[in-house]
Scaffold this active site. Structure first.
Site, mmCIF file in Angstrom:
data_model
loop_
_atom_site.group_PDB
_atom_site.id
_atom_site.type_symbol
_atom_site.label_atom_id
_atom_site.label_comp_id
_atom_site.label_asym_id
_atom_site.label_seq_id
_atom_site.Cartn_x
_atom_site.Cartn_y
_atom_site.Cartn_z
ATOM 1 N N HIS A 148 9.598 -3.571 3.480
ATOM 2 C CA HIS A 148 9.047 -3.655 1.924
ATOM 3 C C HIS A 148 10.130 -4.025 1.028
ATOM 4 O O HIS A 148 9.912 -5.086 0.211
ATOM 5 C CB HIS A 148 8.242 -2.631 1.403
ATOM 6 C CG HIS A 148 7.048 -2.286 1.974
ATOM 7 N ND1 HIS A 148 6.852 -1.001 2.676
ATOM 8 C CD2 HIS A 148 5.997 -2.838 2.194
ATOM 9 C CE1 HIS A 148 5.679 -0.981 3.288
ATOM 10 N NE2 HIS A 148 4.951 -1.990 2.840
ATOM 11 N N SER A 202 4.653 1.421 7.895
ATOM 12 C CA SER A 202 4.283 2.510 7.181
ATOM 13 C C SER A 202 3.710 3.307 8.339
ATOM 14 O O SER A 202 3.885 4.606 8.299
ATOM 15 C CB SER A 202 3.521 2.401 6.091
ATOM 16 O OG SER A 202 4.006 1.372 5.174
ATOM 17 N N ARG A 203 2.895 2.828 9.183
ATOM 18 C CA ARG A 203 2.200 3.728 10.203
ATOM 19 C C ARG A 203 3.099 4.296 11.119
ATOM 20 O O ARG A 203 2.920 5.300 12.025
ATOM 21 C CB ARG A 203 1.107 2.669 10.935
ATOM 22 C CG ARG A 203 0.078 2.363 10.247
ATOM 23 C CD ARG A 203 -0.791 1.370 10.904
ATOM 24 N NE ARG A 203 -1.601 0.761 9.916
ATOM 25 C CZ ARG A 203 -2.954 1.030 10.035
ATOM 26 N NH1 ARG A 203 -3.304 2.000 10.784
ATOM 27 N NH2 ARG A 203 -3.821 0.526 9.126
ATOM 28 N N MET A 253 0.870 -1.309 -0.029
ATOM 29 C CA MET A 253 -0.140 0.114 0.136
ATOM 30 C C MET A 253 1.147 1.236 0.194
ATOM 31 O O MET A 253 0.359 2.409 0.508
ATOM 32 C CB MET A 253 -1.029 0.113 1.186
ATOM 33 C CG MET A 253 -1.988 -1.329 1.138
ATOM 34 S SD MET A 253 -3.617 -0.874 1.857
ATOM 35 C CE MET A 253 -3.005 -0.726 3.475
ATOM 36 N N GLY A 254 2.307 1.127 -0.437
ATOM 37 C CA GLY A 254 2.902 2.127 -0.696
ATOM 38 C C GLY A 254 3.410 2.857 0.840
ATOM 39 O O GLY A 254 3.483 2.033 1.867
HETATM 40 O O1 PAF Z 1 -0.177 -5.714 3.863
HETATM 41 C C1 PAF Z 1 -0.691 -4.889 3.056
HETATM 42 O O2 PAF Z 1 -0.071 -3.825 2.769
HETATM 43 C C2 PAF Z 1 -2.060 -4.753 2.345
HETATM 44 O O3 PAF Z 1 -2.805 -5.593 3.241
HETATM 45 C C3 PAF Z 1 -2.014 -5.639 1.026
HETATM 46 C C4 PAF Z 1 -1.717 -6.976 0.978
HETATM 47 C C5 PAF Z 1 -0.982 -4.930 0.161
HETATM 48 C C6 PAF Z 1 -3.340 -5.410 0.436
HETATM 49 O O4 PAF Z 1 -3.845 -4.110 0.183
#
Ligand code: PAF
Length: 279
Positions: free
Chosen positions: A37, A187-188, A30-31
Site C-alpha cells: 500500500h 493484508s491476508r 481496506m486498511g
Molecule cells: O483492493 C482493495 O483493497 C479494495 O477492493 C478497494 C479497491 C479498496 C475497494 O474496497
C-alpha cells in the site's frame, strides 16, 4: 496529516484544494496496510498535489461473512504508516457514512469481466467494489486513483467502470510488491502461520514456471504443466486462467501480447490471489 471520519470533514479538508485547482491522488484501501500500500501512496505522492487515502473494509464486496469478520483491522498502525509516507488526508469512514440510507449505485454492465475468475467464485464481489470505488470517486473527485495490480481483475473492472461512466479520473495501475520469497504482499498474509508462508511460495513458483513455458508451449499446455506442478503443494487451487488482459477471456491456442496468468488458491483457510504477465 488530517484524519477525518465524516464526509463533511473531508469536504472541509478538501475545500482549499478544490478552490486552488490542485490535483488529488486517491489510494482506496481496506486498511491492514503494508509496504504494498505504501508503494501506492508514494506513487500518488509523486504524481498529485494532495494525497487522500481511504481506509474502509467495504462489507458489500465480501461474499463470505466470516471472511469479512476475520479481515484484519489495524487502524492505529495504518494511521501511523500513512502519516510517515506522505498521505495528506486519511479518511476512515463508517458504513453509514459511505452508504447513507437510500444511496443508489449506478448499474454497470460488467459482462464477462464479472463472470470469470473472481467473479465466478465470489459472485457479487465486483458489484461491491464498483459501488464503493464509485462512491469514493463521487465524494473525493480525484484526479488520479491508484490500484495495485495484484488485483488484476479489479483493475480491469474499475477501468471499465470509469470509461463507462466517463469519469474524469485517471486510473494508475501499480506493480505488485513481493516478499523476498516471491509471495505477493497482501493484508491476508497476516493470517498465515510461518509454515503456511513457506508453503504459499508455490503460487509464485507456479506463475514463474508458466512464464518460462511461453516460448515452447501453447497457453493450454502451459496451464496443464503449471497445474501439475502446483498439485504437489498442500494449497488448494480455486482457479488458474491464462487470459486476455482486456477482456479476461481465457487463452488456449495462441499467445497474445500481455497474456496474463491469474490464480486463486486456499492456503489453509486463507484465500490468496496472484497473477503474472507472461509475455
Ligand atoms: O483492493 C482493495 O483493497 C479494495 O477492493 C478497494 C479497491 C479498496 C475497494 O474496497
Amino acid at each position: 496529516m488530517k484524519i477525518v471520519e465524516s464526509i463533511i470533514s473531508l469536504n472541509e479538508a478538501l475545500a482549499t484544494v478544490r478552490e486552488t485547482g490542485k490535483t488529488v491522488g486517491l489510494v482506496p484501501t481496506m486498511g491492514a496496510l503494508h509496504e504494498g500500500h505504501m508503494a501506492l501512496v508514494e506513487r500518488a505522492r509523486s504524481m498529485a498535489d494532495v494525497v487522500v487515502v481511504t481506509v474502509f473494509v467495504n462489507p458489500t464486496q465480501f461474499t463470505n461473512a466470516s471472511d469479512l469478520t476475520l479481515y484484519p483491522r489495524t487502524p492505529e498502525k495504518d494511521a501511523a504508516l500513512l502519516a510517515n509516507h506522505g498521505c495528506d488526508i486519511a479518511f476512515f469512514p463508517s458504513v453509514d457514512e459511505v452508504y447513507p440510507k437510500g444511496y443508489q449505485t449506478p448499474e454497470i454492465p460488467l459482462g464477462t469481466l464479472d463472470k470469470v475468475m473472481e467473479g465466478e467464485f465470489r459472485p457479487g464481489h465486483f458489484k461491491g467494489v464498483v459501488q464503493v470505488v464509485n462512491r469514493f470517486f463521487e465524494v473525493i473527485q480525484p484526479t488520479f486513483a491508484f490500484f495495485g495490480l495484484k488485483d488484476f481483475q479489479q483493475v480491469a473492472v474499475i477501468r471499465f467502470m470509469t470509461d463507462y461512466l466517463q469519469l474524469p479520473v485517471t486510473i494508475v495501475p501499480c506493480p505488485t510488491l513481493r516478499e523476498t520469497s516471491g509471495l505477493a504482499m497482501s493484508s491476508r498474509n497476516m493470517r498465515l502461520t510461518t509454515q503456511q508462508l513457506d508453503k504459499a511460495v508455490i503460487i509464485y513458483e507456479t506463475l514463474t514456471l508458466a512464464k518460462s513455458l511461453v516460448d515452447t508451449h501453447t497457453p493450454a499446455e502451459t496451464k496443464q504443466l503449471a497445474l501439475e506442478h502446483f498439485a504437489h503443494s498442500p494449497l488448494k487451487m480455486e482457479y488458474f486462467s491464462i487470459v486476455n488482459p482486456q477482456t479476461l477471456e481465457e487463452l488456449t491456442d495462441e499467445w497474445i501480447p500481455g497474456a496474463t496468468c491469474c490464480l486463486a488458491a486456499f492456503c489453509g483457510e486463507v484465500r490468496l490471489i496472484d497473477n503474472m504477465t507472461l509475455n
